[in-house]
Design an enzyme around this catalytic site. Sequence first.
Site, PDB file in Angstrom:
ATOM      1  N   ARG A 132      34.195  25.908  47.791  1.00  0.00           N
ATOM      2  CA  ARG A 132      33.471  25.847  49.073  1.00  0.00           C
ATOM      3  C   ARG A 132      32.200  25.011  48.994  1.00  0.00           C
ATOM      4  O   ARG A 132      31.302  25.175  49.802  1.00  0.00           O
ATOM      5  CB  ARG A 132      33.198  27.269  49.578  1.00  0.00           C
ATOM      6  CG  ARG A 132      34.505  27.997  49.822  1.00  0.00           C
ATOM      7  CD  ARG A 132      34.410  29.398  50.382  1.00  0.00           C
ATOM      8  NE  ARG A 132      35.758  29.909  50.507  1.00  0.00           N
ATOM      9  CZ  ARG A 132      36.422  30.560  49.558  1.00  0.00           C
ATOM     10  NH1 ARG A 132      35.837  30.822  48.412  1.00  0.00           N
ATOM     11  NH2 ARG A 132      37.662  30.942  49.751  1.00  0.00           N
ATOM     12  N   THR A 176      35.366  30.324  43.347  1.00  0.00           N
ATOM     13  CA  THR A 176      35.711  29.577  44.570  1.00  0.00           C
ATOM     14  C   THR A 176      34.532  29.436  45.513  1.00  0.00           C
ATOM     15  O   THR A 176      34.581  28.621  46.435  1.00  0.00           O
ATOM     16  CB  THR A 176      36.859  30.277  45.329  1.00  0.00           C
ATOM     17  OG1 THR A 176      36.441  31.586  45.733  1.00  0.00           O
ATOM     18  CG2 THR A 176      38.107  30.383  44.467  1.00  0.00           C
ATOM     19  N   SER A 191      35.458  35.596  42.144  1.00  0.00           N
ATOM     20  CA  SER A 191      36.692  35.819  42.893  1.00  0.00           C
ATOM     21  C   SER A 191      37.696  36.532  42.000  1.00  0.00           C
ATOM     22  O   SER A 191      37.587  36.502  40.775  1.00  0.00           O
ATOM     23  CB  SER A 191      37.274  34.488  43.371  1.00  0.00           C
ATOM     24  OG  SER A 191      36.355  33.782  44.165  1.00  0.00           O
ATOM     25  N   GLY A 192      38.705  37.150  42.629  1.00  0.00           N
ATOM     26  CA  GLY A 192      39.766  37.780  41.849  1.00  0.00           C
ATOM     27  C   GLY A 192      40.039  39.223  42.188  1.00  0.00           C
ATOM     28  O   GLY A 192      40.571  39.960  41.367  1.00  0.00           O
ATOM     29  N   GLY A 193      39.689  39.660  43.405  1.00  0.00           N
ATOM     30  CA  GLY A 193      39.944  41.047  43.796  1.00  0.00           C
ATOM     31  C   GLY A 193      41.408  41.419  43.725  1.00  0.00           C
ATOM     32  O   GLY A 193      41.752  42.589  43.540  1.00  0.00           O
ATOM     33  N   GLU A 194      42.308  40.423  43.857  1.00  0.00           N
ATOM     34  CA  GLU A 194      43.748  40.686  43.782  1.00  0.00           C
ATOM     35  C   GLU A 194      44.229  40.801  42.349  1.00  0.00           C
ATOM     36  O   GLU A 194      45.418  41.005  42.094  1.00  0.00           O
ATOM     37  CB  GLU A 194      44.510  39.576  44.510  1.00  0.00           C
ATOM     38  CG  GLU A 194      44.472  39.703  46.016  1.00  0.00           C
ATOM     39  CD  GLU A 194      43.065  39.668  46.597  1.00  0.00           C
ATOM     40  OE1 GLU A 194      42.676  40.644  47.266  1.00  0.00           O
ATOM     41  OE2 GLU A 194      42.341  38.684  46.382  1.00  0.00           O
ATOM     42  N   TRP A 260      32.958  36.414  46.864  1.00  0.00           N
ATOM     43  CA  TRP A 260      33.280  34.987  46.918  1.00  0.00           C
ATOM     44  C   TRP A 260      32.907  34.330  48.241  1.00  0.00           C
ATOM     45  O   TRP A 260      33.399  33.236  48.555  1.00  0.00           O
ATOM     46  CB  TRP A 260      34.769  34.800  46.644  1.00  0.00           C
ATOM     47  CG  TRP A 260      35.663  35.674  47.464  1.00  0.00           C
ATOM     48  CD1 TRP A 260      36.043  36.957  47.173  1.00  0.00           C
ATOM     49  CD2 TRP A 260      36.279  35.360  48.710  1.00  0.00           C
ATOM     50  NE1 TRP A 260      36.870  37.446  48.154  1.00  0.00           N
ATOM     51  CE2 TRP A 260      37.033  36.486  49.112  1.00  0.00           C
ATOM     52  CE3 TRP A 260      36.279  34.228  49.538  1.00  0.00           C
ATOM     53  CZ2 TRP A 260      37.768  36.519  50.300  1.00  0.00           C
ATOM     54  CZ3 TRP A 260      37.013  34.257  50.716  1.00  0.00           C
ATOM     55  CH2 TRP A 260      37.751  35.394  51.081  1.00  0.00           C
ATOM     56  N   ASN A 278      37.406  43.444  49.118  1.00  0.00           N
ATOM     57  CA  ASN A 278      38.317  44.586  49.134  1.00  0.00           C
ATOM     58  C   ASN A 278      38.335  45.342  47.809  1.00  0.00           C
ATOM     59  O   ASN A 278      38.157  44.758  46.741  1.00  0.00           O
ATOM     60  CB  ASN A 278      39.740  44.113  49.445  1.00  0.00           C
ATOM     61  CG  ASN A 278      40.251  43.111  48.414  1.00  0.00           C
ATOM     62  OD1 ASN A 278      39.860  41.950  48.422  1.00  0.00           O
ATOM     63  ND2 ASN A 278      41.112  43.552  47.513  1.00  0.00           N
ATOM     64  N   ASP A 320      42.913  45.428  53.368  1.00  0.00           N
ATOM     65  CA  ASP A 320      42.343  44.216  52.770  1.00  0.00           C
ATOM     66  C   ASP A 320      41.364  43.522  53.707  1.00  0.00           C
ATOM     67  O   ASP A 320      41.366  42.302  53.848  1.00  0.00           O
ATOM     68  CB  ASP A 320      43.434  43.224  52.333  1.00  0.00           C
ATOM     69  CG  ASP A 320      42.843  42.013  51.625  1.00  0.00           C
ATOM     70  OD1 ASP A 320      41.992  42.195  50.740  1.00  0.00           O
ATOM     71  OD2 ASP A 320      43.200  40.872  51.974  1.00  0.00           O
ATOM     72  N   ASP A 322      38.349  42.327  53.575  1.00  0.00           N
ATOM     73  CA  ASP A 322      37.216  41.849  52.771  1.00  0.00           C
ATOM     74  C   ASP A 322      35.937  41.727  53.594  1.00  0.00           C
ATOM     75  O   ASP A 322      35.967  41.219  54.713  1.00  0.00           O
ATOM     76  CB  ASP A 322      37.526  40.452  52.227  1.00  0.00           C
ATOM     77  CG  ASP A 322      38.122  40.490  50.833  1.00  0.00           C
ATOM     78  OD1 ASP A 322      38.604  41.539  50.443  1.00  0.00           O
ATOM     79  OD2 ASP A 322      38.105  39.457  50.162  1.00  0.00           O
ATOM     80  N   ARG A 343      35.894  40.815  58.636  1.00  0.00           N
ATOM     81  CA  ARG A 343      37.345  40.708  58.680  1.00  0.00           C
ATOM     82  C   ARG A 343      37.947  41.844  59.512  1.00  0.00           C
ATOM     83  O   ARG A 343      38.983  41.683  60.151  1.00  0.00           O
ATOM     84  CB  ARG A 343      37.910  40.778  57.255  1.00  0.00           C
ATOM     85  CG  ARG A 343      37.754  39.527  56.429  1.00  0.00           C
ATOM     86  CD  ARG A 343      39.042  38.745  56.261  1.00  0.00           C
ATOM     87  NE  ARG A 343      39.976  39.331  55.340  1.00  0.00           N
ATOM     88  CZ  ARG A 343      40.062  39.025  54.046  1.00  0.00           C
ATOM     89  NH1 ARG A 343      39.223  38.159  53.510  1.00  0.00           N
ATOM     90  NH2 ARG A 343      40.988  39.561  53.284  1.00  0.00           N
TER      91      ARG A 343
END
Length: 598
Positions: A132, A176, A191-194, A260, A278, A320, A322, A343
């Site tokens: 970004r 990101t 980043s990387g909540g998933e 992120w 999330n 989810d 976020d 969101r």
Amino acid sequence: MRKFLLMSCVAATALLANGAAFANDGLIALSKDPKQWALPTGDYANRRYSELSQITSENVKTLVPVWSFSTGVLRGHEGAPLVIGNVMYLSTPFPNIVYALDLNNDGKILWKYEPKQDPNVIPVMCCDTVTRGVAYADGKIFLYQADTTLVALNAATGAHIWSTKNGDPAKGETGTSAPQVVKDKVLVGISGGEFGVRGSLTAYDIKTGKKVWRGYSMGPDSDTLIDPEKTTHLGKPVGKDSGINTWQGDQWKIGGGTTWGWYSYDPDLNLVYYGSGNPSTWNPKQRPGDNRWSMAIWARDADTGVAKWIYQMTPHDEWDYDGINEMILVGQEARKVLVHFDRNGFGYTLDRVSGELLVAEKFDPAVNWATKVDMDKNSKTYGRPLVVPAFSTEHNGEDVNSQGIMPAALGVKDQQPAAYSPLTGLFYIPANHVAMDYEPFRVSYTAGQPYIGATLSMYPPKGDSHMGNFTAWDAKTGKIVWQNKEQFSVWAGAVATAGNVVFYGTLEGYLKAVNATTGEELYKFKTPSGIIGNVITYEHAGKQFVAVLSGVGGWAGIGLAAGLTNPTAGLGAVGGYSSLANYTALGGQLTVFALPEQ
């Protein structure tokens, strides 16, 4: 050439002086100069408003593209360039190439920096290989690479100055977000909540790259930098280890809450504002409790990282939703407020000094997962959304396929930043209008592997054919003033100007201009690829320009970007946006617009 490069940075460096406040004083001055675009967020308040007024609601219809630049990279181009003096700086998706372009010569490349990264980071990037943008301060350009390496480059030459690692891609941690410089520190999230990554915001010294502080989203007080007696939530102290006691066992260690999004700063209060994402996993049955402090707005001291207040928007998130979207800092009568479009579909206004909740209203009437946010301070559920049981994703302790939930997991608005105009007093929201079916399933955690636990399908809400809106919002009353429908989600960031014009981009690739007061569409031009970047405006050699990156991708465009065809792939987005391929294709281009010569 070297003499020119140094001269082109004079306008910026002349504003700066030695000392701890060095970069912050300079960036404040630069961000107040409408000729520049010195911060990823436009200014520290994240208003994305420009005082430039050559381009007006009367003449914008004559706008023409005047030069363009191919980045040489496909995939999603989120974020925006910076403009410092006579130089434009921009970065690409992985491998995160940085370009310095000469504005005196229609974007001639002054220097190029291409980091060497392990391509194995790509599979652990959730929603495309996006970045970004870069940040500027102290004569340096700061790049946050996909592999979480934070790099400082010489702004005049592109030479490497220092670098440091903020995370570990082997555990699913990626970079990101755009960095943000505050005083003598550069801030980056994770980043990387998933992938079960535990979110954090980290401050590094801009001169040396040394870590100064790190505040986690969950964990013991020593990790979250929470003072249990002084840090508040809705006006009350949060108490000891609030980042642990709503989690089961050690779940908080893989709890998500990644950071992120965008980072705002109030120099008078010395507070940094941002959101956490999330909780992990997406299966809510596997993580009972409120899962603090995921899905929360944070106010932290810029020098120490200590949290002053927190507000959790979606306790025990089941969808989810976020909370990473930007915090826009404005004045409301005699009050300092923060406005946030989440969101979850609610537009929030909070007192940014105290964290008091002032307004929480739906900015898309189709939102159905909750009836409202409880605003009764005497209620046990004060500040919480009142969930509609039919749209919960766990019923009687069982995983179910909940259908017709509005919004979908990508929210009524994702990371695409809104704009604010002090001329109209309105906020301009690039929005999604997408519903979903959501079916959780049990999932086990393995470091570096997806930790999702849900299957999604996305589609327009019942009775509608469009998937996006561009909305003007009154944050004092929590009301929509006007709203324009778009065929696809508006995944691009907006910018408002003193010419009474608001610019934004569409997933099909159009740059659009609308009247800030009425919403009337005044201009559109189709760029070579879908726009998920953020529009900026600047002045050079006495002329106002508008610039935007096009290059379809991101979560909404992941099917095109990554060549996915399974409708439930891309966390449900592939099926929802399958027809986008009929309107645009992959690309990576900067397009710059101006009024024609008279």
